[in-house]
Design a protein around this motif. Structure first.
Motif, mmCIF file in Angstrom:
data_model
loop_
_atom_site.group_PDB
_atom_site.id
_atom_site.type_symbol
_atom_site.label_atom_id
_atom_site.label_comp_id
_atom_site.label_asym_id
_atom_site.label_seq_id
_atom_site.Cartn_x
_atom_site.Cartn_y
_atom_site.Cartn_z
ATOM 1 N N ALA A 32 1.265 -1.104 0.082
ATOM 2 C CA ALA A 32 -0.049 0.259 0.397
ATOM 3 C C ALA A 32 0.506 1.390 -0.075
ATOM 4 O O ALA A 32 1.465 1.340 0.468
ATOM 5 N N ARG A 33 0.018 2.392 -0.171
ATOM 6 C CA ARG A 33 1.211 3.941 -0.515
ATOM 7 C C ARG A 33 1.653 4.195 0.766
ATOM 8 O O ARG A 33 2.866 4.472 1.401
ATOM 9 N N GLY A 34 0.636 4.901 1.793
ATOM 10 C CA GLY A 34 1.379 5.309 2.944
ATOM 11 C C GLY A 34 1.930 4.549 3.807
ATOM 12 O O GLY A 34 1.424 3.734 4.110
ATOM 13 N N ASN A 79 -4.922 -9.222 -6.369
ATOM 14 C CA ASN A 79 -5.038 -7.676 -7.075
ATOM 15 C C ASN A 79 -5.963 -6.871 -6.341
ATOM 16 O O ASN A 79 -7.107 -7.421 -6.668
ATOM 17 N N ASN A 80 -6.015 -6.417 -5.135
ATOM 18 C CA ASN A 80 -7.140 -5.928 -4.382
ATOM 19 C C ASN A 80 -7.205 -4.223 -4.690
ATOM 20 O O ASN A 80 -8.362 -3.849 -5.039
ATOM 21 N N ALA A 81 -6.018 -3.100 -4.460
ATOM 22 C CA ALA A 81 -6.434 -1.607 -4.606
ATOM 23 C C ALA A 81 -7.067 -1.392 -5.767
ATOM 24 O O ALA A 81 -7.356 -2.151 -6.728
ATOM 25 N N ALA A 155 -15.402 5.381 -16.605
ATOM 26 C CA ALA A 155 -14.127 5.343 -16.166
ATOM 27 C C ALA A 155 -13.969 3.949 -15.125
ATOM 28 O O ALA A 155 -12.995 3.186 -15.249
ATOM 29 N N TYR A 156 -15.040 4.437 -13.780
ATOM 30 C CA TYR A 156 -14.213 2.868 -12.838
ATOM 31 C C TYR A 156 -14.862 1.721 -14.158
ATOM 32 O O TYR A 156 -14.498 1.059 -14.126
ATOM 33 N N CYS A 157 -16.296 2.002 -14.395
ATOM 34 C CA CYS A 157 -16.791 0.060 -14.817
ATOM 35 C C CYS A 157 -15.974 -0.459 -16.033
ATOM 36 O O CYS A 157 -15.471 -1.186 -15.787
ATOM 37 N N HIS A 187 -18.647 -1.292 3.252
ATOM 38 C CA HIS A 187 -19.029 -0.147 4.065
ATOM 39 C C HIS A 187 -17.289 0.210 3.591
ATOM 40 O O HIS A 187 -16.792 -0.253 4.292
ATOM 41 N N THR A 188 -16.763 0.623 2.784
ATOM 42 C CA THR A 188 -15.047 1.121 2.444
ATOM 43 C C THR A 188 -15.253 2.573 2.845
ATOM 44 O O THR A 188 -15.799 3.290 2.608
ATOM 45 N N ASP A 189 -13.990 2.790 2.248
ATOM 46 C CA ASP A 189 -13.385 4.636 2.468
ATOM 47 C C ASP A 189 -13.568 4.019 0.501
ATOM 48 O O ASP A 189 -13.445 5.493 -0.050
HETATM 49 N N1 LIG Z 1 -16.472 -1.600 -1.420
HETATM 50 C C1 LIG Z 1 -16.809 -1.894 -2.415
HETATM 51 O O1 LIG Z 1 -18.251 -1.354 -2.024
HETATM 52 C C2 LIG Z 1 -16.876 -1.964 -3.732
HETATM 53 C C3 LIG Z 1 -16.982 -3.191 -4.212
HETATM 54 C C4 LIG Z 1 -17.309 -3.176 -5.775
HETATM 55 C C5 LIG Z 1 -15.790 -3.538 -4.947
HETATM 56 N N2 LIG Z 1 -14.835 -3.452 -4.428
HETATM 57 C C6 LIG Z 1 -13.096 -2.981 -4.796
HETATM 58 O O2 LIG Z 1 -12.640 -3.702 -4.219
HETATM 59 C C7 LIG Z 1 -11.136 -3.458 -3.862
HETATM 60 C C8 LIG Z 1 -11.299 -2.606 -2.753
HETATM 61 O O3 LIG Z 1 -11.618 -1.476 -2.192
HETATM 62 P P1 LIG Z 1 -12.593 -1.501 -0.925
HETATM 63 O O4 LIG Z 1 -13.661 -1.126 -1.067
HETATM 64 O O5 LIG Z 1 -11.736 -1.259 0.491
HETATM 65 O O6 LIG Z 1 -11.595 0.430 -0.854
HETATM 66 P P2 LIG Z 1 -10.436 1.211 -0.306
HETATM 67 O O7 LIG Z 1 -11.413 0.988 1.601
HETATM 68 O O8 LIG Z 1 -11.335 2.135 -0.212
HETATM 69 O O9 LIG Z 1 -9.488 0.434 -0.244
HETATM 70 C C9 LIG Z 1 -8.988 0.869 -0.718
HETATM 71 C C10 LIG Z 1 -7.305 0.443 -1.386
HETATM 72 O O10 LIG Z 1 -6.565 0.731 -1.920
HETATM 73 C C11 LIG Z 1 -5.213 1.684 -2.236
HETATM 74 N N3 LIG Z 1 -5.008 2.518 -3.008
HETATM 75 C C12 LIG Z 1 -5.463 2.501 -3.735
HETATM 76 N N4 LIG Z 1 -4.637 4.078 -4.880
HETATM 77 C C13 LIG Z 1 -3.724 3.201 -4.322
HETATM 78 C C14 LIG Z 1 -2.619 2.940 -5.027
HETATM 79 N N5 LIG Z 1 -2.169 3.801 -6.237
HETATM 80 N N6 LIG Z 1 -1.955 1.626 -4.485
HETATM 81 C C15 LIG Z 1 -1.890 1.377 -4.259
HETATM 82 N N7 LIG Z 1 -2.689 1.155 -3.769
HETATM 83 C C16 LIG Z 1 -3.815 1.785 -4.051
HETATM 84 C C17 LIG Z 1 -5.481 2.409 -0.666
HETATM 85 O O11 LIG Z 1 -4.684 2.744 0.637
HETATM 86 P P3 LIG Z 1 -4.217 4.005 0.475
HETATM 87 O O12 LIG Z 1 -5.974 4.776 -0.724
HETATM 88 O O13 LIG Z 1 -4.239 4.222 1.289
HETATM 89 O O14 LIG Z 1 -3.000 3.849 -0.370
HETATM 90 C C18 LIG Z 1 -6.875 1.183 0.233
HETATM 91 O O15 LIG Z 1 -6.099 0.687 1.238
HETATM 92 C C19 LIG Z 1 -11.309 -2.498 -4.783
HETATM 93 O O16 LIG Z 1 -10.760 -2.748 -6.204
HETATM 94 C C20 LIG Z 1 -12.771 -2.321 -5.225
HETATM 95 O O17 LIG Z 1 -12.686 -1.866 -6.207
HETATM 96 C C21 LIG Z 1 -15.207 -2.640 -4.037
#
Ligand SMILES: NC(=O)c1ccc[n+]([C@@H]2O[C@H](COP(=O)([O-])OP(=O)(O)OC[C@H]3O[C@@H](n4cnc5c(N)ncnc54)[C@H](OP(=O)(O)O)[C@@H]3O)[C@@H](O)[C@H]2O)c1
Length: 281
Positions: A32-34, A79-81, A155-157, A187-189
Motif C-alpha cells: 500500500a501507499r502510505g 490484486n485488490n487495491a 471510467a470505473y466500470c 462499507h469502506t472508504d
Molecule cells: N466497497 C465496495 O462496495 C466495492 C464494491 C465492488 C468492488 N470493490 C473493489 O474492492 C477493492 C477494495 O476496495 P475497498 O472497498 O476496500 O476500498 P478502500 O477502503 O478505499 O480501499 C482501497 C485500497 O486501495 C489502496 N489504493 C488506492 N490507490 C492506490 C494506489 N495508487 N496504490 C496502491 N494502493 C492504492 C488504498 O490505500 P491508500 O489510499 O492508503 O494507498 C486502500 O487500501 C477495489 O478494487 C474496489 O474496486 C469494492
C-alpha cells in the motif's frame, strides 16, 4: 506457510482479507501507499508493509524488485487495491487516467513483474478483485484514458471490466491459477473524497451494504478454492451481499478478442512484457 501479497490492504476489504490470511499463519505482505496506514495495519495483524503506489510504474518496479530480492517465491497475489469514481479526470505519474491506471495497468504491471516469484511457487495463484459494476463497463479503445470524454463512473466500470478481461487472459496465457472475485457492496472508504454532500450520497447508496469483513469473503474463497477462469461474489440479490458463491462474469468480460487487444495495449503502455511461460497451459 504461504507467502502472500495483498494490494491496498491498509484498509477496507484488502485489510480484512490480509487479516484472515495472516491469522491462518501465512506470511502476508501489505502492499500500500502510505507508511503510517500501512505499518499500522501490518502491526495490528502481524504482517509486513511494503510501499507500493500502483499509480507510479517506478514504484511498481521498485516493489517487485525488492520483493524478488527478499522472498523469491510468491504463492498468492491478491490484486485488490482500487479507486472509484474520481470526480474530475486525474492522471497517474505516468500520464494514465487514474482509475484505469491504478485499477488495471498498475496491477497488470505488478503481476507481470512478479511472475518469476509466482512461477517459483508450487502452484502460484492470482486473485483479481473486480466489481459487479464490470457489467456496465465497456473498453473504449478509441478513448481509453477519457481524454475526449471523461465520466467518473464510466471510467470505473471500464477499469473493473479490464480487471475481468485481465484475470481470464492471465489464466489462458500462463500456468498460474487466476481467479476473479468481487465483494458485492461493502462499507469502506471507496469513492470518498471529503466532499460532504457527495460522501453522504455515497453512504446512502450503500445503505444495504455489508461489512468490509463480509466483502472480503468472496476474495478469500477465491484465494483458497478458486480455479482458473472462475469468479466469486456474494450470493444475494444482485450479488450485493450474502455468502460467497461462484458467479458468472458478463459476456463482455469473456470476450477473448477484446482481452487480447487490451493485453497488447497494456504491455505497450506499461513496458511490462509477459513473454513466454515455463508452465503455460
Ligand atoms: N466497497 C465496495 O462496495 C466495492 C464494491 C465492488 C468492488 N470493490 C473493489 O474492492 C477493492 C477494495 O476496495 P475497498 O472497498 O476496500 O476500498 P478502500 O477502503 O478505499 O480501499 C482501497 C485500497 O486501495 C489502496 N489504493 C488506492 N490507490 C492506490 C494506489 N495508487 N496504490 C496502491 N494502493 C492504492 C488504498 O490505500 P491508500 O489510499 O492508503 O494507498 C486502500 O487500501 C477495489 O478494487 C474496489 O474496486 C469494492
Amino acid at each position: 506457510m504461504s507467502v502472500i501479497i495483498v494490494t491496498g490492504a491498509s484498509g477496507g476489504i484488502g485489510y480484512h482479507t490480509a487479516l484472515d490470511l495472516a491469522r491462518q499463519g501465512n506470511q502476508v505482505i501489505i502492499a500500500a501507499r502510505g507508511r503510517e496506514r500501512g505499518e499500522a495495519a501490518a502491526t495490528r495483524i502481524g504482517a509486513v508493509w511494503q510501499p507500493l503506489d500502483l499509480g507510479d510504474l517506478t514504484s511498481v518496479r521498485r516493489f517487485a524488485h525488492d520483493f524478488l530480492q527478499r522472498y523469491g517465491r510468491l504463492d498468492l497475489l491478491i490484486n485488490n487495491a482500487g479507486v472509484m469514481a474520481v470526480p474530475r479526470r486525474e492522471l497517474t505519474t505516468d500520464g494514465f487516467e487514474r482509475q484505469f491506471g491504478v485499477n488495471h495497468l498498475g496491477h497488470f504491471a505488478l503481476t507481470g513483474l512478479l511472475l518469476p516469484a509466482l512461477e517459483a511457487s508450487d502452484g502460484g495463484r492470482v486473485v483479481t478483485v473486480t466489481s459487479g459494476l464490470h457489467r456496465r463497463g465497456r473498453i473504449d479503445f478509441d478513448d481509453l484514458m477519457g481524454e475526449r470524454r471523461y465520466r467518473q463512473f464510466g471510467a470505473y466500470c471500464q477499469s473493473k471490466l479490464a480487471n475481468v478481461l485481465f484475470g481470464l487472459e492471465l489464466g489462458r496465457r500462463t500456468g498460474l491459477t487466476s481467479v476473479l472475485a468481487h465483494p458485492g457492496v461493502a462499507h469502506t472508504d471507496l469513492a470518498r473524497t471529503g466532499d460532504r454532500v457527495r460522501d453522504v450520497l455515497i453512504r446512502l447508496a450503500r445503505l444495504s451494504a455489508q461489512s468490509a469483513a463480509d466483502g472480503a469473503r468472496p476474495i478469500l474463497r477465491a484465494a483458497v478454492e478458486g480455479r482458473t477462469g472462475e469468479a466469486y461474489g456474494p450470493d444475494g440479490i444482485g450479488e450485493r451481499r450474502g455468502a460467497p458463491a461462484r458467479i458468472e462474469v458478463s459476456p463482455a468480460g469473456r470476450d477473448q478478442a477484446v482481452a487480447e487487444r487490451l493485453w497488447a495495449i497494456s504491455e505497450e503502455l506499461t513496458g511490462v512484457r509477459y513473454g513466454t511461460f515455463t508452465s503455460a497451459q
